[in-house]
Structures are given as C-alpha cells and as structure tokens.
Scaffold this active site. Structure first.
Site, short mmCIF file in Angstrom:
data_model
loop_
_atom_site.label_atom_id
_atom_site.label_comp_id
_atom_site.label_asym_id
_atom_site.label_seq_id
_atom_site.Cartn_x
_atom_site.Cartn_y
_atom_site.Cartn_z
N LEU A 171 49.19 -55.00 -48.34
CA LEU A 171 47.98 -55.60 -47.80
C LEU A 171 47.35 -56.45 -48.89
O LEU A 171 47.42 -56.11 -50.07
CB LEU A 171 46.98 -54.52 -47.35
CG LEU A 171 47.42 -53.58 -46.23
CD1 LEU A 171 46.33 -52.54 -45.97
CD2 LEU A 171 47.74 -54.33 -44.96
N ASP A 172 46.73 -57.55 -48.50
CA ASP A 172 46.01 -58.36 -49.47
C ASP A 172 44.96 -57.51 -50.18
O ASP A 172 44.46 -56.52 -49.62
CB ASP A 172 45.31 -59.54 -48.78
CG ASP A 172 46.29 -60.54 -48.20
OD1 ASP A 172 47.41 -60.63 -48.73
OD2 ASP A 172 45.91 -61.22 -47.23
N LYS A 173 44.63 -57.90 -51.39
CA LYS A 173 43.63 -57.14 -52.17
C LYS A 173 42.34 -56.97 -51.39
O LYS A 173 41.71 -55.91 -51.42
CB LYS A 173 43.36 -57.88 -53.49
CG LYS A 173 42.40 -57.15 -54.42
CD LYS A 173 42.27 -57.90 -55.74
CE LYS A 173 41.32 -57.17 -56.70
NZ LYS A 173 41.21 -57.86 -58.00
#
Length: 335
Positions: A150-152
């Site tokens: 997942l993106d940060k």
C-alpha cells in the site's frame, strides 16, 4: 527520435547492460538517453555518464551535456546494493497470524518497505521485529515477506508471508487476480453513473515519470469497479455535482496508484491526494479536511479476502477507515 534497442543482458557482476540505438543527432546526450529509457531518470543517467558507465562504440563518454551522435550506446547500470533493514519495535495491529502468514492493518504514514526517504519505520522493519527470522525473503532482502504493498499514505489491510511456500502461494493468487480487494475513498465531487467499471491502460506519465497516467497505448491493463456509497454537500447550482463522495472501489488488477489515477481520470480525485488532486476542492470541503486533520490521500484498504495458500481456508478481513477519514466523513455529512 532515439529508438531503444531491445537488447538487455546481465553482466557477470550483477550489473545490467542496456543498449540504446540513436538514429539521429541530439543536442544533449543525457536528454537523448532519458527519452530512450523512460524508466531511468535523467539524473541517474547523468550520474552514470559521470561515472564512466556510458560508452559509444566502445569509447567512454564523460559529459551528459555533450551532443549525442548516432550510434549504439551501452550503459552499465550497477546492481542495487542489497538493503538490510533492521528490526524495529513498532506498533502493529495484527488481524490474523499463524505459522505461515500474518495479516495487519497498516496505518497511514507507514511505508511498506524501505526506500529512499523512508529507510526506517516501515512495515518491513516492524515485521522483522514481530516475526523474527521466520519472514520469507523470496521477495528480496529489502522486502522480506511482502507480496503486495500500500502507498505510504494509504491505510488498511495487508498480508505478508512467513516462509517461501506461503510467499509463492500468495504471489500466485495476486498474479491470477484471485484476491478480493475493496478500498474506501473520499473524493472531490462524485462519479457518474453511480456504479460502474473503469478499464484503461496505466503506465508512467509521458509528462512526469514520477506519476502514473491513463495511456492510449502501452502500459498495463487496469480494471476498477466502483460504487458511490454516498454524496455530500448540496450543488452550488441546479444540476451541479455534489461537493464530495464516499466511493467503494474493488480492484481486479493491482497497478501502482490504480485507484488514485482512475478516480482522477473520471473527474473525482481523492481528497487530500498530493499527486493526483488536480485542483482544490470547494472551500467547505477544504475546511472539513483541515478540521479532520487529514494530511494524506483519503484512501483505506478496507477488505482483503483470499484462500489461505497452505491450509486452503477461506479468509476475509475487513477494517473501518481510521480516525482522520472517519472524522472527515462526519464533517462532510454536515455540509
């Protein structure tokens, strides 16, 4: 225009050798090579030229500002240094764990794995501490056990493998798109119709290689089903669109930034998205974002369902969006 040759081979020391055929003269070598190799940054190419890693017909070139003559260019790209992340005692919300895998609810602000700018404090660092030596390394030293990310700035459910057999099984499920994945997004405006499927080709933007974009040709297939679960804010005029919406997005593919790009492509970018926001929302929505303390894209991986790769047990996990998104939606509901 420069045309990249298809040749790609591995050097004995692990470095990659790229071959690029330039068919016409170009005023700058670094620019010509960056146009021919969109996956290698111009800054990276400038550093490689300065290091003597670029040759033309066997002659080393030392300046990226020099003109580029037609011919075959060879670029020696050194193998990346192996990362060795350290275990860190970071808080983890564990949803499921057995001898084979672990499922967690990743908080927003935590990067999945070490990368430039996020070398510590990542999910990998936390998993190394929590799981010890049992984490699978098949995904590479820098990302032990990680089969998806997942993106940060995105919160939500993630799974990681504890050994290679589980890792291979999970990788196969993701590759076959045999995974249930639904995200909750808060968007600027809404989508029409309220339920639908977005199908496109996604790849690097031709204008900004740090961004992904919908492409007419090339790229990779990306499919997102969406349902508008609610809208917020009265239109400013008759026939106008709501100010914001809550949208459930189900992924059939898992491309980089897929939901963020797909929502933006339909004129409903995620609230708080620093990359694909494409313009500020209405003043009332901006005030709600500030009051809720949202400092990232409003996206939460709410559901992850799959068949356990070892026990074959059906597993499904669902979590609610965290406080910043919950508070934002509560404020949007008052508009």
């Amino acid at each position: 225009m420069p045309v990249p040759a298809p040749d790609l081979d591995e050097d004995l020391d692990g470095a990659t050798v790229l071959e690029v055929q330039l068919d016409a003269r170009h005023p700058r070598l670094d620019k010509a090579l960056s146009e021919a190799l969109p996956d290698v940054s111009r800054a990276r190419l400038q550093a490689l030229i300065a290091a003597g890693a670029v040759t033309l017909d066997g002659h080393i070139l030392s300046s990226g500002s020099r003109s580029a003559e037609p011919g075959m260019y060879r670029i020696l790209v050194p193998a990346p240094a192996a990362a060795d992340p350290e275990p860190e005692d970071l808080a983890l919300t564990v949803l499921f764990e057995d001898a084979h895998l672990i499922v967690v609810d990743k908080p927003a602000g935590m990067a999945t794995h070490p990368a430039p700018g996020s070398e510590t404090g990542t999910l990998v660092n936390a998993l190394l501490h929590h799981c010890g030596d049992s984490l699978s390394g098949i995904g590479g030293v820098a990302r032990p056990g990680i089969v998806h990310r997942l993106d940060k700035g995105t919160s939500g459910v993630m799974v990681a493998a504890k050994h290679d057999r589980a890792h291979q099984g999970l990788t196969g499920l993701f590759a076959a798109h045999d995974i249930e994945r639904t995200y909750i997004a808060l968007t600027r405006g809404t989508l029409t119709p309220e339920r639908g499927r977005i199908e496109s080709r996604l790849g690097r933007s031709t204008h900004d290689r740090k961004k992904m974009a919908v492409l007419k040709t090339g790229g990779r297939e990306a499919i997102t089903d969406y349902v508008v679960e609610g809208t917020f804010g009265l239109p400013a005029k008759a026939g106008g669109a709501p100010l914001a919406a809550r949208v459930a997005c189900t992924l059939h593919t898992g491309r980089t930034h897929q939901i963020r790009v797909h929502m933006a492509s339909k004129g409903a970018p995620l609230l708080g998205d620093p990359v694909y926001g494409s313009g500020p929302p209405a003043g009332a929505v901006r005030d709600a974002i500030a009051a809720a303390g949202l400092t990232r894209q409003a996206l939460h991986a709410a559901i992850l369902g799959f068949t356990h790769p070892i026990t074959h047990e059906p597993l499904r996990f669902e979590t609610s969006p965290p406080e910043d998104m919950t508070a934002l939606q509560a404020r949007l509901e008052t508009l």
